[in-house]
Enzyme design. Sequence first.
Site, PDB file in Angstrom:
ATOM      1  N   ASP A 107       0.847  -1.208   0.000  1.00 31.99           N
ATOM      2  CA  ASP A 107       0.000   0.000   0.000  1.00 31.99           C
ATOM      3  C   ASP A 107       0.876   1.248   0.000  1.00 31.99           C
ATOM      4  OD1 ASP A 107       0.134  -1.277   2.963  1.00 31.99           O
ATOM      5  OD2 ASP A 107       0.495   0.861   3.030  1.00 31.99           O
ATOM      6  N   ASP A 136       0.573   3.648   2.255  1.00 37.53           N
ATOM      7  CA  ASP A 136       0.418   4.226   3.589  1.00 37.53           C
ATOM      8  C   ASP A 136      -0.617   5.362   3.539  1.00 37.53           C
ATOM      9  OD1 ASP A 136       1.158   3.974   6.307  1.00 37.53           O
ATOM     10  OD2 ASP A 136       2.352   5.786   6.154  1.00 37.53           O
TER      11      ASP A 136
HETATM   12  N1  LIG Z   1       1.162   1.275   5.744  1.00 40.31           N
HETATM   13  C1  LIG Z   1       1.652   0.427   6.636  1.00 40.31           C
HETATM   14  N2  LIG Z   1       2.100   0.868   7.841  1.00 40.31           N
HETATM   15  C2  LIG Z   1       2.610  -0.007   8.735  1.00 40.31           C
HETATM   16  N3  LIG Z   1       2.690  -1.333   8.533  1.00 40.31           N
HETATM   17  C3  LIG Z   1       2.251  -1.804   7.359  1.00 40.31           C
HETATM   18  N4  LIG Z   1       2.205  -3.037   6.864  1.00 40.31           N
HETATM   19  C4  LIG Z   1       1.676  -2.984   5.642  1.00 40.31           C
HETATM   20  N5  LIG Z   1       1.354  -1.716   5.303  1.00 40.31           N
HETATM   21  C5  LIG Z   1       1.716  -0.959   6.369  1.00 40.31           C
END
Ligand SMILES: Nc1ncnc2[nH]cnc12
Length: 313
Positions: A228, A230
Amino acid sequence: MTLATEFHEPVRLAFIGGTGLYHLETLTPVAKLTISTPWGFPSSPITISKTKDGFPIAFLARHGPHHDLLPSDVPNRANIAALKKLGVNTIVAFSAVGSLQQHIKPRDFAVPNQVIDRTKGIRPSTFFERGFVAHAMFGEPFDPLLNKVISESCQEVLEGEGVKLHTKETEKDDLTLICMEGPAFSTRAESKLYRSWGGSLINMSCIPESKLAREAEIAYQMICMSTDYDAWNESEEPVTVETVVGNLSANSANAHRIAEKLVQVLEPKIKSGEIGLNYQHSMKFSVSTKKDGQDKRLLEKMHYLFPGYWPLQ
Ligand SMILES: Nc1ncnc2[nH]cnc12
Ligand SMILES: CSC[C@H]1O[C@H](OP(=O)(O)O)[C@H](O)[C@@H]1O
C-alpha cells in the site's frame, strides 16, 4: 504424516513469516518443535524442513499460525532465543510493508538496508538487563553480506514475474524502513514526516526483531513486500487491512518463489561459512558490567544464548 517433536541436528537457516505468510509451501516439514526459553514461548511452534541434501531449515510465524498476536505483543526475545538455541546463524524475515515512495508500488518487493525506530519503548527490545549490561553495534541493522546475496538472487526470480525488486543498488541510496508501533496505521502528517526523513518503507515488525538477532550474533535481513501507499499519498485512500491483505494474497506466490531460491543459494554459502558468521563472537567483548557487578542469575540466563561465554567465577 506425524511430525517429530524433537530435532537434534543443528539448524543454521531460519525464515520468519509475517502477515499473509504462515508457512512456506515449498518446504515439507519433518518436525514441529515447541521450545521453552528463559523469555517464554515463541509466537508459534517452529517447523523444521530439509532440503534434498538434508540441510535443515526452520520456519516461525511471527504473529502465530492464526495471526492472533499484535505487532507490539510478538514475543521477539523468545522467537530469537529459540532460533539461536537450534543453532540458527542466518535469518531471512518476511514483512508486509507500506510504501513511502511513489516509485515503490504496491506488490513490489524491497530489501532495506537501514531502519528508523519509531516504536514507543513498550516492546522488550534487549536480552540484557540490570546486572549484566552489554551493547551490540547496530549502525548497519541488516547483515550487508546477506543483504547482497538476497538482493542479487531475488532480482532474477521477480523479473520473470514482472515484479520490481528495490535494493540499495537500484535506489542508489539507503533504502530506509520505518518501524512504527501500531496497531493503528500512521496519520497523513506522520506519513509525510517519515518521507521527509528519507523513509522508503514502513512496517510494525522490524524492531526489535532485527536488534535481538544482532544481540544473538545472528545474520539477519528483512524482505519487504509492499502492499500500500500508507497515508501520505493524497490521491489514494489511506491504507486499510483490506488493501494490505488483497495485495499480499496476490503476491504470496512470489514470497514462496523467493524462499525457494534463497534456500538453494544460501545452503552452500552457509555451509562454507561465507554467510552466517559475520557477527560470530561479537558480543563476547561487548559487556560493560565488571565481574563484581554481574548478577550471577542473569549470567545463567545469558548462557542459554551464549554457552561458554563469560564464565561464572
Ligand atoms: N502502511 C503500513 N504501515 C505499517 N505497517 C504496514 N504493513 C503494511 N502496510 C503498512
Ligand atoms: C496487516 S497490516 C500491518 C501489519 O502487517 C505487517 O506485518 P508483518 O511485518 O509481520 O508482515 C506490519 O508490520 C504490521 O504488523
